[in-house]
Design a protein around this motif. Structure first.
Motif, PDB file in Angstrom:
ATOM      1  N   ARG A  12       8.271  -0.070   1.120  1.00 23.59           N
ATOM      2  CA  ARG A  12       7.043  -0.781   1.465  1.00 23.59           C
ATOM      3  C   ARG A  12       5.890   0.204   1.642  1.00 23.59           C
ATOM      4  O   ARG A  12       4.796  -0.002   1.133  1.00 23.59           O
ATOM      5  CB  ARG A  12       7.254  -1.611   2.734  1.00 23.59           C
ATOM      6  CG  ARG A  12       6.046  -2.440   3.117  1.00 23.59           C
ATOM      7  CD  ARG A  12       6.197  -3.082   4.487  1.00 23.59           C
ATOM      8  NE  ARG A  12       6.421  -2.138   5.556  1.00 23.59           N
ATOM      9  CZ  ARG A  12       5.483  -1.356   6.102  1.00 23.59           C
ATOM     10  NH1 ARG A  12       4.258  -1.388   5.642  1.00 23.59           N
ATOM     11  NH2 ARG A  12       5.785  -0.523   7.083  1.00 23.59           N
ATOM     12  N   LEU A  13       6.141   1.280   2.349  1.00 25.66           N
ATOM     13  CA  LEU A  13       5.102   2.267   2.624  1.00 25.66           C
ATOM     14  C   LEU A  13       4.592   2.932   1.349  1.00 25.66           C
ATOM     15  O   LEU A  13       3.383   3.082   1.148  1.00 25.66           O
ATOM     16  CB  LEU A  13       5.629   3.325   3.599  1.00 25.66           C
ATOM     17  CG  LEU A  13       4.614   4.349   4.080  1.00 25.66           C
ATOM     18  CD1 LEU A  13       3.491   3.686   4.851  1.00 25.66           C
ATOM     19  CD2 LEU A  13       5.309   5.381   4.953  1.00 25.66           C
ATOM     20  N   GLU A  14       5.510   3.308   0.482  1.00 32.01           N
ATOM     21  CA  GLU A  14       5.116   3.938  -0.778  1.00 32.01           C
ATOM     22  C   GLU A  14       4.344   2.950  -1.649  1.00 32.01           C
ATOM     23  O   GLU A  14       3.308   3.290  -2.232  1.00 32.01           O
ATOM     24  CB  GLU A  14       6.370   4.428  -1.508  1.00 32.01           C
ATOM     25  CG  GLU A  14       6.084   5.334  -2.670  1.00 32.01           C
ATOM     26  CD  GLU A  14       7.358   5.854  -3.294  1.00 32.01           C
ATOM     27  OE1 GLU A  14       7.586   7.068  -3.216  1.00 32.01           O
ATOM     28  OE2 GLU A  14       8.133   5.049  -3.864  1.00 32.01           O
ATOM     29  N   ASN A  15       4.821   1.719  -1.730  1.00 28.70           N
ATOM     30  CA  ASN A  15       4.143   0.681  -2.509  1.00 28.70           C
ATOM     31  C   ASN A  15       2.717   0.481  -2.007  1.00 28.70           C
ATOM     32  O   ASN A  15       1.771   0.399  -2.794  1.00 28.70           O
ATOM     33  CB  ASN A  15       4.944  -0.622  -2.435  1.00 28.70           C
ATOM     34  CG  ASN A  15       4.376  -1.689  -3.332  1.00 28.70           C
ATOM     35  OD1 ASN A  15       4.147  -1.470  -4.511  1.00 28.70           O
ATOM     36  ND2 ASN A  15       4.123  -2.848  -2.765  1.00 28.70           N
ATOM     37  N   GLU A  16       2.566   0.436  -0.699  1.00 28.59           N
ATOM     38  CA  GLU A  16       1.246   0.265  -0.096  1.00 28.59           C
ATOM     39  C   GLU A  16       0.339   1.456  -0.425  1.00 28.59           C
ATOM     40  O   GLU A  16      -0.842   1.285  -0.720  1.00 28.59           O
ATOM     41  CB  GLU A  16       1.403   0.131   1.414  1.00 28.59           C
ATOM     42  CG  GLU A  16       0.136  -0.200   2.147  1.00 28.59           C
ATOM     43  CD  GLU A  16       0.405  -0.403   3.629  1.00 28.59           C
ATOM     44  OE1 GLU A  16      -0.218   0.316   4.427  1.00 28.59           O
ATOM     45  OE2 GLU A  16       1.241  -1.260   3.972  1.00 28.59           O
ATOM     46  N   ALA A  17       0.882   2.652  -0.393  1.00 27.84           N
ATOM     47  CA  ALA A  17       0.101   3.849  -0.709  1.00 27.84           C
ATOM     48  C   ALA A  17      -0.410   3.805  -2.141  1.00 27.84           C
ATOM     49  O   ALA A  17      -1.576   4.128  -2.406  1.00 27.84           O
ATOM     50  CB  ALA A  17       0.941   5.105  -0.476  1.00 27.84           C
ATOM     51  N   PHE A  18       0.444   3.398  -3.095  1.00 22.13           N
ATOM     52  CA  PHE A  18       0.017   3.314  -4.493  1.00 22.13           C
ATOM     53  C   PHE A  18      -0.976   2.178  -4.709  1.00 22.13           C
ATOM     54  O   PHE A  18      -1.903   2.298  -5.503  1.00 22.13           O
ATOM     55  CB  PHE A  18       1.212   3.201  -5.434  1.00 22.13           C
ATOM     56  CG  PHE A  18       1.908   4.511  -5.618  1.00 22.13           C
ATOM     57  CD1 PHE A  18       1.348   5.494  -6.423  1.00 22.13           C
ATOM     58  CD2 PHE A  18       3.084   4.788  -4.971  1.00 22.13           C
ATOM     59  CE1 PHE A  18       1.965   6.726  -6.583  1.00 22.13           C
ATOM     60  CE2 PHE A  18       3.727   6.007  -5.120  1.00 22.13           C
ATOM     61  CZ  PHE A  18       3.151   6.976  -5.927  1.00 22.13           C
ATOM     62  N   ARG A  19      -0.794   1.073  -4.003  1.00 23.27           N
ATOM     63  CA  ARG A  19      -1.753  -0.036  -4.091  1.00 23.27           C
ATOM     64  C   ARG A  19      -3.124   0.434  -3.597  1.00 23.27           C
ATOM     65  O   ARG A  19      -4.149   0.176  -4.234  1.00 23.27           O
ATOM     66  CB  ARG A  19      -1.267  -1.240  -3.288  1.00 23.27           C
ATOM     67  CG  ARG A  19      -2.211  -2.443  -3.406  1.00 23.27           C
ATOM     68  CD  ARG A  19      -1.749  -3.666  -2.639  1.00 23.27           C
ATOM     69  NE  ARG A  19      -1.708  -3.376  -1.209  1.00 23.27           N
ATOM     70  CZ  ARG A  19      -0.623  -3.468  -0.456  1.00 23.27           C
ATOM     71  NH1 ARG A  19       0.513  -3.834  -0.979  1.00 23.27           N
ATOM     72  NH2 ARG A  19      -0.679  -3.200   0.823  1.00 23.27           N
ATOM     73  N   ASN A  20      -3.150   1.138  -2.463  1.00 17.97           N
ATOM     74  CA  ASN A  20      -4.409   1.649  -1.926  1.00 17.97           C
ATOM     75  C   ASN A  20      -5.031   2.685  -2.850  1.00 17.97           C
ATOM     76  O   ASN A  20      -6.253   2.714  -3.027  1.00 17.97           O
ATOM     77  CB  ASN A  20      -4.199   2.237  -0.530  1.00 17.97           C
ATOM     78  CG  ASN A  20      -3.921   1.171   0.498  1.00 17.97           C
ATOM     79  OD1 ASN A  20      -4.264   0.000   0.321  1.00 17.97           O
ATOM     80  ND2 ASN A  20      -3.274   1.559   1.581  1.00 17.97           N
ATOM     81  N   ALA A  21      -4.199   3.535  -3.437  1.00 15.50           N
ATOM     82  CA  ALA A  21      -4.703   4.535  -4.380  1.00 15.50           C
ATOM     83  C   ALA A  21      -5.368   3.854  -5.574  1.00 15.50           C
ATOM     84  O   ALA A  21      -6.435   4.286  -6.027  1.00 15.50           O
ATOM     85  CB  ALA A  21      -3.571   5.448  -4.846  1.00 15.50           C
TER      86      ALA A  21
END
Length: 97
Positions: A19-28
Motif C-alpha cells: 500500500r505504501l509503495e503504491n501510494e508513493a508511486f501514485r503521488n510521484a
C-alpha cells in the motif's frame, strides 16, 4: 518527504505490491516525477520469468510515470536472468558486460 526530484531510478523489487509503495508511486505520478524501475531478476533458478504472468513490483504498478527496464546482453538480447514482459516491461538496457 517532498523534494524537487523529477527522475528517480531504483533497482529494487518484490513479488507483492504494498500500500505504501503504491501510494508513493501514485503521488510521484501526480507530481510529474518519472520513475525508472528495474524489471528484476529471475527467481530461485536464476532464469528470468515473464512479468506479465508473475508480476514484480514496482515494475508492475499501472502508472504512466513508471518505466520498467530489463537487462540486455552484449548482443542486445534479454539477459537470461532478466525478468521480461510485453505488458509490464518497457525497455531493455545493457546489464551484462
Amino acid at each position: 518527504m517532498d523534494s524537487d526530484a523529477r527522475i528517480v531510478s531504483m533497482s529494487l523489487g518484490a513479488s507483492k505490491p504494498t500500500r505504501l509503495e503504491n501510494e508513493a508511486f501514485r503521488n510521484a505520478e501526480k507530481d510529474g516525477v518519472l520513475s525508472i524501475a528495474a524489471a528484476g531478476n529471475g527467481g530461485i533458478d536464476g532464469i528470468g520469468d515473464s512479468n506479465d504472468r508473475a508480476p514484480t513490483y514496482p515494475a508492475s504498478y499501472l502508472y504512466d510515470n513508471i518505466i520498467a527496464v530489463a537487462a540486455t546482453d552484449v548482443a542486445d538480447n534479454i539477459s537470461s536472468f532478466s525478468i521480461f514482459g510485453i505488458n509490464n516491461v518497457d525497455i531493455g538496457a545493457p546489464g551484462v558486460d
